[in-house]
Every structure is written in C-alpha cells, then in structure tokens.
Design an enzyme around this catalytic site. Structure first.
Site, PDB file in Angstrom:
ATOM      1  N   GLU A 226      43.949  42.071  42.851  1.00  0.00           N
ATOM      2  CA  GLU A 226      44.907  43.169  42.699  1.00  0.00           C
ATOM      3  C   GLU A 226      46.185  42.900  43.509  1.00  0.00           C
ATOM      4  O   GLU A 226      46.639  43.762  44.273  1.00  0.00           O
ATOM      5  CB  GLU A 226      44.273  44.502  43.123  1.00  0.00           C
ATOM      6  CG  GLU A 226      43.012  44.849  42.345  1.00  0.00           C
ATOM      7  CD  GLU A 226      42.487  46.249  42.626  1.00  0.00           C
ATOM      8  OE1 GLU A 226      42.770  46.787  43.718  1.00  0.00           O
ATOM      9  OE2 GLU A 226      41.799  46.817  41.758  1.00  0.00           O
TER      10      GLU A 226
ATOM     11  N   GLU B 297      36.660  45.353  37.211  1.00  0.00           N
ATOM     12  CA  GLU B 297      35.877  46.292  38.013  1.00  0.00           C
ATOM     13  C   GLU B 297      35.889  47.640  37.314  1.00  0.00           C
ATOM     14  O   GLU B 297      36.937  48.089  36.852  1.00  0.00           O
ATOM     15  CB  GLU B 297      36.499  46.517  39.406  1.00  0.00           C
ATOM     16  CG  GLU B 297      36.559  45.317  40.306  1.00  0.00           C
ATOM     17  CD  GLU B 297      37.236  45.648  41.651  1.00  0.00           C
ATOM     18  OE1 GLU B 297      37.282  46.834  42.046  1.00  0.00           O
ATOM     19  OE2 GLU B 297      37.731  44.710  42.286  1.00  0.00           O
TER      20      GLU B 297
END
Ligand SMILES: *[C@@H]1O[C@H](CO)[C@@H](O)[C@H](O)[C@H]1NC(C)=O
Ligand SMILES: *[C@@H]1O[C@H](CO)[C@@H](O)[C@H](O)[C@H]1NC(C)=O
Length: 488
Positions: A128, A271
């Site tokens: 991220e 995720e």
C-alpha cells in the site's frame, strides 16, 4: 440418477464455458490467505504450512520474504507472493545492485531447486505504498524500484515466471458512484505508468478492500451494505444496482482503470476480511457472515455490474492467523483479523470453497503448560497502574477495550488479564508474574465466559533451524535458555 445429474451438470458447465469463452476470458477465482507473522506467539512455519495444506489453501501472500516461511513452503506447490517492504523501496529504486541482491537472496535461492523449490509467483513491490496517510513518502520510489527489480528478474531468467505487482489500498481511488471512479488526482501519472507496466507484463492490479473499515470509520454507513446478505440501502448507479460495499468498491476501481484505458485489466484482491475482537462490530459472528458471504459471492462467478461473469482473479483473505503484536494505530481490532486464532484454531465455521468442508484446526500445536498469571486476590492493587501499562505495552490487551470480548470483566479482571498476557508472552518465565508481589500463578483457568485467558504456544522457529543445519540466531538462544530455565 446421480450419474444423469452429473452428465447434465457437466454439459451445462461446458456450455457455459463455451459461451463465456466466446465473450472473453474465463476467470477461475481462487481463495488464498495473507500469512502475516507479527505475533508474540508464533507457530512454527511447518505447523502453519500443514494448516494451509489441511485446508487445501493453494495461494499464500507474505508481507516479506521470511526465510523460515519460505523454507517451509518449499516443495508444497503452494503459490507464494513475497513482499518488498516499503522501507526497502528507496534503496532498491536507486540501486540495481540492491535489486539484484534482493531477488537473489529472497527469490532465486528458494526457486532453483526443481520441484522441491518454493512456487514464488509474485513479488509485491511495497505494501500500500500510495496510502494517503503516508503523504506520498514512498510514491516516487515505486516505478524505479519496479524497473530495477524487473531487470534483476530478467538477469536471473525469471521474468516470465515471477511477476511484479503493487498491492494498493482502496483509498487510491474515489467516487460517490462506482461508474464515476477515478484514481486520486495526484496519482494519475503514477497509476498510468504502473498500469501500463502491469499490462505489458500480464500482471494483475492488486487492491485491498475493507468494508469493515468503511463501517468502523463512518457512523452513517449502513450496516447491511457491508455484508452480502441483501440490503435495504442498495446504491443505484444509472442502470446498475449495488447490493454490497465490496461490489461498489470493486467497480469503482474498474471505472478508474477504464479511465486510464485499461478497463479489462485483471484484478486481484490482496486483502479482505473482518476482525473478530477489540471493537464494536468486530465479532466472530459478523466475521463468519462477511467472509462466507464474500467467498460464496466470488465463487458464484456472478461478478459485478461492470464486470459480469468476471469475479476477481484471486482473493487473499486477511488474514490467516491473529497477529497480537501488530500496531494498534488503525484500531484495537487490528490484532484480530485471523480466520484462525494465533494458535491455528478456527474461530468459526467457514467453508473456503476448496472442496474441503469447514476450516480444520492446526494439528500437533505444542502449548506451554496449563497455567496462568493473575492478580493475587489477597493483595491491595492500588499501586498497579504502571504494571498494567507495561504489561499491555508488551503484550496484547485489546480484548479489554470497548466492544471487545473481555470488556466488562471488572477492574481486577482487567489487571489479571494484563498480567497473564504478559506472562504468556514471556513464555511463563516465573519472574514475569512478579509485578512487585501482586501477581500469582494459578493452575485454574481464569477465563470468564467469552473472555479467554490464553496459554502461549511453545513452538519455536528455532528448532527447525537446528534440524536444517543453519546457524543459530538470537531467537534460538532465547528459546534454549527458556527451555533450560524450565528444566531447572
Ligand atoms: C530479503 O528480505 C528480507 C526481509 O524481507 C530483508 O530484510 C533483506 O534485506 C532482503 N535481502 C536483501 C538482499 O535485500
Ligand atoms: C478495563 O480496561 C479497559 C481498557 O483499558 C477499560 O476500558 C475499562 O474501563 C476497564 N474496566 C475497569 C472496571 O476498570
């Protein structure tokens, strides 16, 4: 009858495949898991790999390239994504030597073993890295790091087999309606570069989607829209109706990719999941309903309004195990995302759709002895505050918080819980139950209702090191000392 049914079914499936085949790519979704290891009670990697195998989990995503995890995965055929952490991006972006070294130390050495190697298929370049709260600090390193790593892979003749990807948080794009989705303006250029690279390399776009966080962070968010059971708050977007946050989010990404000219790029969910403790809305039942709803939805191959019949390529649940040493900056729920608790025991009945029925527990887990540390009932606890604070800084006490499974066990209960968590993290070292004479070891399980006082696991990565003939590191020395202490 059964035979007939099967033949009819097979014919229907073949027909569907033919029809889909004519209209585009047939996507076969698979359910994988994220295997994070930020825990004070780590199961041995071989126990975890057995857990994956027993549950027929074929894909696993790591956040680093932990040698113990990768060694345990060798020869299993399980597909692996390894990760370059964000803090290595600067170095790798500025040095092709660093990139070469990373690939040789963290990928090549586990591959070149023929069938006995690890099946590393992806390298996640950063985790991220475009997250808004990082304020752009990693942004400029991502593409140069990709360029260097891709060259390293080519030099190692791995460019065809191992693909570079970048797991992005869903905050990389925004919109109130899915069809209007666009990447954040300051990311337009870098996303164009990234997606162009991914496309030329046949790699998917990876995104992490968390309806729980939308619900948690926004009191107006309709509870039932976070799940897959139908909603009274569906979202109308032109001709399309959205019944769950996941599809709405996914199609916002599809629209954002489309704006860059890559509307057909394959998408992988890096995720997704639901926590079970530490906050309101984080509980076992909600997690079961969410995850089962998600899995059934994805495996139904229904897809979304903007990608009918094309569900995400792969979906990695977050996560496999609870990680009791993670930062609680995101919230007290952060240590409770596992579909299994820290010791590999299923928290709830879940069918992963791998043809294996419900989750199976880890086998042969070795626990510390059945004993706990609690506040001595005969002592005045008025001076305990500092001990409580220290214990909960080292160990996990997040179940005590509002909404958690141990909230409401009273002040003395709180203190006992903290003492025990600390004592177990210290592998039941007798001095760790001292607390200036306020702690006492008990052989009676102090768990109260939903609130479980844990017993730590005795497994150590170190033992595997010895049997593999590798050198001892500090972890194993600590382990040996503790074993020694117990014997005396
Ligand atoms: C390999 O990965 C580990 C952990 O992800 C990292 O600490 C190490 O520096 C890497 N090796 C190289 C050469 O970068
Ligand atoms: C127990 O600890 C939690 C978390 O620190 C706190 O919210 C709660 O009020 C405490 N309970 C009592 C009775 O002190």
């Amino acid at each position: 009858m059964v035979m007939m049914g099967n033949i009819v079914m097979t014919a229907v499936v073949l027909l569907m495949l033919l029809l889909l085949g004519g209209s585009g790519v047939v996507v076969e979704s698979a359910i994988g898991v994220n295997w994070g290891t930020v825990s004070n009670h780590r199961l041995s990697p071989s126990t975890v790999v057995d857990l994956l195998k027993d549950n027929k989990i074929q894909k696993v995503k790591l956040f680093d390239a932990d040698p113990d995890c990768l060694r345990a995965l060798m020869g299993t055929g399980i597909e692996v994504m390894v990760g370059v952490s964000n803090d290595l991006l600067a170095t790798i972006s500025s040095s092709s030597n660093a990139a070469d070294l990373w690939v040789s130390q963290n990928v090549s050495r586990y591959l070149n073993k023929g069938r006995g190697g690890a099946n590393i298929k992806y390298i996640a370049v950063g985790n991220e890295p475009f997250l808004s709260s990082y304020s752009g600090q990693f942004q400029s390193y991502v593409m140069p790091a990709i360029t260097n790593l891709q060259q390293s892979l080519a030099k190692a003749s791995l460019a065809g087999n191992v693909k570079l990807v970048v797991p992005c948080n869903a905050d990389a794009y925004e919109s109130s309606l899915p069809s209007q989705g666009a990447f954040r303006p300051e990311l337009t250029q870098i996303m164009t570069d990234l997606v162009t690279f991914l496309n030329s390399n046949g790699s998917p776009f990876i995104v992490n989607i968390y309806p729980f966080l939308s619900l948690y962070g926004n009191s107006d968010f309709p509870q039932d829209y976070a799940f897959f059971e139908g909603t009274t708050h569906s979202v109308t977007d032109g001709p399309n109706l959205y019944y769950n946050a996941f599809d709405g989010n996914y199609d916002t990404l599809v629209a954002a990719l489309n704006k860059l000219g890559f509307g057909q790029m394959p998408i992988v969910i890096g995720e997704v999941g639901w926590p079970t403790d530490g906050a309101i809305g984080a509980n076992v039942n909600a997690a079961r309903v969410f995850n089962q709803g998600l899995i059934n939805h994805v495996l139904s191959n229904k897809g979304t309004p903007l990608r009918p019949g094309q569900p995400p390529m792969d979906v990695y649940l977050f996560g496999l195990l609870d990680e009791g040493a993670k930062s609680v900056l995101p919230g007290s729920f952060e240590r409770h995302w596992g579909i299994f608790s820290f010791d590999g025991q299923a928290k709830y009945a879940l069918n992963l759709g791998t043809g294996n029925g419900l989750l199976r527990n880890a086998r042969d887990v070795r626990y510390l002895p059945s004993r706990w540390c609690v506040a001595d009932p005969s002592k005045d606890l008025s001076g305990v505050a500092d001990h409580f604070k220290l214990a909960c800084t080292v160990a996990d006490c997040t179940t005590l918080n509002y909404g958690g499974s141990c909230n409401g066990i009273g002040e003395r209960g709180n203190i006992s819980y903290a003492f025990n968590s600390y004592y177990q993290v210290q592998k039941q070292d007798f001095q760790s139950c001292e607390f200036d004479g306020l702690g006492i070891v008990t052989f009676l399980n102090p768990s109260m209702g939903q609130c479980k006082f844990l017993v730590g696991v005795a497994e150590e990565v170190a033992i595997k090191h010895v049997s593999l003939g590798s050198s001892l590191h500090s972890g194993s020395v600590v382990c040996l000392l503790i074993l020694w202490g117990l014997v005396i």
